[in-house]
Each structure stands twice: as C-alpha cells, then as structure tokens.
Scaffold this motif. Structure first.
Motif, mmCIF file in Angstrom:
data_model
loop_
_atom_site.group_PDB
_atom_site.id
_atom_site.type_symbol
_atom_site.label_atom_id
_atom_site.label_comp_id
_atom_site.label_asym_id
_atom_site.label_seq_id
_atom_site.Cartn_x
_atom_site.Cartn_y
_atom_site.Cartn_z
ATOM 1 N N CYS A 249 1.363 -4.837 5.795
ATOM 2 C CA CYS A 249 0.294 -4.350 6.888
ATOM 3 C C CYS A 249 -1.038 -4.804 6.653
ATOM 4 O O CYS A 249 -1.661 -4.990 7.891
ATOM 5 N N CYS B 266 0.743 -1.228 -0.028
ATOM 6 C CA CYS B 266 0.002 0.117 -0.002
ATOM 7 C C CYS B 266 0.805 1.200 0.092
ATOM 8 O O CYS B 266 1.963 0.992 0.254
ATOM 9 N N CYS C 198 3.056 1.595 3.282
ATOM 10 C CA CYS C 198 4.202 0.540 3.420
ATOM 11 C C CYS C 198 5.304 0.820 2.346
ATOM 12 O O CYS C 198 6.291 0.708 2.825
ATOM 13 N N CYS D 59 -2.284 -4.989 0.484
ATOM 14 C CA CYS D 59 -0.700 -4.937 1.106
ATOM 15 C C CYS D 59 -0.324 -6.250 2.083
ATOM 16 O O CYS D 59 -1.004 -6.519 2.825
HETATM 17 ZN ZN LIG Z 1 0.624 -1.614 3.756
#
Ligand SMILES: [Zn+2]
Ligand SMILES: [Zn+2]
Length: 446
Positions: A101, A22, A25, A98
């Motif tokens: 995370c 994402c 991240c 993602c």
């Molecule tokens: Zn993430």
C-alpha cells in the motif's frame, strides 16, 4: 488434522520474506478468516504471534531462525520486534515502508475522505457508495504476492479502501452506505488525489397541455448558426423563442439543482398542433441533481405560473428510468384522439361526410413516412388503425373531424393523402383537395 494455525503463521512468514507489509496489508491476506475483525487487528495479531514464536525458537536453541523472524518483523516497523532485537543487543534492520500500500491506507485515504466529506456537504442524499481508483503497481504487487504464496483467504486492497472510507463517511454524516441504487457514488482517485461525486438521476413523470400553436415540443436550434447565435435568431441560437421542453425542464432543473435535464415525451406533435384534454405524458430526467426531495405540487404551481397560457403541467410524480421506455413504447401503439379542422377545395355534401365516418371507422391505413419529415425519419411503411371518425360540418367546404386512432399515425397525411403515400385518405375518399387548418391532440392514452 492439519496444523491450521501453523499454516497461517507459515504463510505469514513467507509473505514477510517477499515484502515488507504493514499490519493492514498482512492482515488483508487473511481477510476471510474470522468475523467482525479488521485487517489491522489480523495483521497485528499475526505479527504478535510470530514474535512469541521467535521467543520460543531462541529459548530452545533455534536462535538463527528466531532472529530471522524477528528481523522480518522489525523491517516492517513492528515495535515489539524492534525492541526485542535491541534488548538482545542486535542492530535492527532499517524499516521499509509497506511495499503493497505504500502508506496510502493511512495517509492518502484520510486526505481523500476529508475531501469527499467536504464535497458531499453540498448534496442532499440518504445513501451513498464508495469506489476507488488505485495505482496499478499496488494492485499488481498484491496480486503477485497472493499467487506466489498461494493464499486463498484474501480480499483486494480496493475492497478494503471502499469499506474503510464508507465506514468513516457513514459515521461522520449519519448516511448509509448502500450497494443498491445509491443516491451518490463517491470515487476516491489515488492517482491524482481527486474525488469525484456522481449523483444518480431523478425521474419526474407528468402530463402537459400545449394551449397555443406555434411552440415546438423540443428546443429548436437555429439552422443557420447551429445554436451559436446569429443575426437571424437574434443571438439566441434558437429558431423559436421557447418550447414545451424548455418550459417544462427549466423549472425542474432549477428545483433539483441538476447539471441538465432531458425531456422524453410520449410521442410528439407538430409546432402548429395544440395538446388539450388530459395532456401528453412525459418524463423529465434530471442529470446530476444536488437536491433529491422537492415538493412536486409546489413545483407544479411554479411551472404553471411561469408558462401561463402556453403550457400547463399536471400530475407530477417521481418515477424511474423504466418509465421512459414505457412511454416510447406506448406512444407507438396506444390510442390517441385528435380534433382536425379541415378545408375542402370545393363543397362536400353532408351525406358524403357521413359515409366517410362509416368508411374510416375501423379501417387500417397504409402510411409511408410523410414527405415533410423524410429529411429526419427513415422512409418506411406503417400500418395504423383508425378506430373512429366523427365529422361535424362547419361550412359547406369546411368540417371538423374527431379522429380516434392508433398512436404513430400522421393525421395531416390521413387527411390530405400526402400524394398517395397515405392510403386510404380523406382526400382520396372524398375526391376533393383537403387541407388541415387546425389540429389538436385531445387525448393520449397510456
Ligand atoms: Zn500496507
Ligand atoms: Zn442563429
């Protein structure tokens, strides 16, 4: 000069090849680059630049590489890449959430912060610090990507969570996040979606006078039932109905709405010994207080009202943990003054008492741990100084002695000799049996 922005973009592509990331991240791998930027902005910008780069590649005939980058971006759900592929008539790849995370930075973080805000509303505080517990798989994934690609500018996901949560909490409550002695520590637990709030202890210093005999300094558990409550103790679980500790700590605990309160005295006195004069210093540690600012003068009045005639406190002030150590230390060495009423087995001539005054003033006493406390104290030899003795006869076989000495000297044993375990003693010196009828502490130096 190296092509620095080229390095950043190449590393970004490498990261996206290894995992769907994402914006936050991806941005977090470059967290130490730039100032006053969020990781989300870093990630978005990198993805935007990569979209632009793929446009050039496609235009210049490196179509394959351009499309490859676009699909890496589209896989993360980055809209401009998804739409660009669609415009070129290419089916975009399915979006993979993602892989670092797993969405917790957006969803779970919100839920936990809301929970924390609700819990915080029942505390009085000015500063706080956020910590978090994150599933190991998330931290490991992040670590392995960092080392595989060799990025040296990243920060950890925990740090980002703590900062993000801290920023939201600060803006909603108007309180300050602080690393130095925060009033509250808020721990967001992503394992079980719980929040733990710990408030740092409060320390109150004061002095107490014990006006009557028969009250122990600390709460005395019933030896028969060990506190459970039995016939002997009338179900109270205590050997004595109250204690200095209880009379002092209970009102403090109530005022600060803590979980418990610990009492630390500068030395202790026997149950049958009063504490007069300016009183004995103490520190009360309130564990997990919900309230942090109490008017101590008012509290002192409440305390003295409630324990009227038994115990009196004065000089309540806020202090810190270091004071406990200072009290314990000073209790061992600092000067104490006592009044003892002593009964002799036979009359003692006045001149002999005068000689005793002179003999003991400035003498060092060798004292082994008294027999009566041997069950709870190690047997050891103490050398303690007597600074001054003043004797006043009350009767031919009774006298009052003022004894000024080093802290930690057992006074009853100084008088009766404890079967030779304390020497010299008044009994040994006078050659008659002595008994302490009454003992008062009249000064405790700090
Ligand atoms: Zn993430
Ligand atoms: Zn009992």
């Amino acid at each position: 000069m190296e092509n620095l922005s080229g390095i950043i973009l190449a590393k970004s592509i490498e990261l996206l090849e290894k995992a769907s990331l994402c914006d936050r991240c991806l941005g977090r791998f470059f967290a130490r680059l730039g100032f006053s930027l969020t990781n989300k902005v870093r990630g978005e910008s990198l993805k935007t630049l990569l979209c632009m780069k793929s446009s050039i590649l496609i235009e210049r005939g490196a179509e394959e590489e351009g499309l490859r980058i676009l699909s890496l971006l589209a896989r993360t759900g980055f809209k401009p890449a998804v739409e660009h592929l669609a415009k070129l008539g290419i089916e975009p790849p399915t979006i993979t959430p993602c892989e670092v995370c797993r969405g917790i930075l957006d969803n779970e973080l919100r839920v936990l912060v809301d929970k924390a805000l609700e819990m915080l509303s029942s505390y009085e505080y000015t500063t706080f610090l956020v910590g978090c517990k994150v599933p190991g798989a998330i931290v490991e994934k992040e670590d392995s990507l960092r080392s595989l690609v060799g990025v040296e500018w990243s920060e950890s996901i925990k740090r980002e969570i703590n900062r993000e949560a801290g920023t939201i909490i600060a803006s909603k409550t108007g309180k300050n996040a602080s690393f130095q002695n925060p009033d509250l520590l808020v721990v967001l637990n992503f394992h079980d979606m719980s929040v733990d709030v710990k408030s740092s202890p409060i320390f109150i210093y004061g002095r107490y006078r014990k006006l009557v005999r028969g009250i122990p300094q600390s709460k005395w558990i019933c030896p028969k039932c060990r506190g459970l409550g039995c016939e002997e103790c009338g179900g109270s679980g205590k050997k004595y109905p109250t204690s200095v500790e209880e009379l002092v700590t209970e009102p403090i605990l109530q005022a600060f709405r803590g979980v418990k309160a610990k009492f630390h005295g500068a030395g202790r006195e026997d149950i049958d010994v009063r504490v007069l004069g300016p009183g004995r210093p103490f520190v009360v540690e309130v564990v997990e207080p919900r309230v942090r600012s109490v008017d101590l003068e008012e509290l002192q009045e409440v305390m003295n009202d409630r324990s009227r005639g038994l115990v009196e406190v004065e000089g309540l002030t806020y202090t810190d943990r270091s004071m406990i150590g200072l009290l314990k230390l000073s209790a061992k060495v600092k000067e104490k003054t006592y009044y003892a009423v002593v009964k002799a087995s036979s009359p003692v001539p006045l001149d002999k008492l005068k000689e005793l005054e002179a003999f003991f003033s400035g003498t060092t006493i060798r004292q082994r741990t008294p027999i009566r406390v041997l069950h709870r104290r190690a047997d050891k030899l103490r050398l303690k100084k007597v600074y001054e003795v003043k004797v006043e006869p009350l009767d031919s076989d009774k006298f009052k002695a003022l004894i000024r000495c080093q802290g930690g000297l057992y006074i009853k044993e100084l008088v009766n000799g404890d079967n030779g375990r304390t020497t010299p003693s008044f009994q040994e010196y006078l050659g008659v049996d002595l008994q302490v009828l009454e003992l008062d502490v009249i000064d405790v130096q700090e």
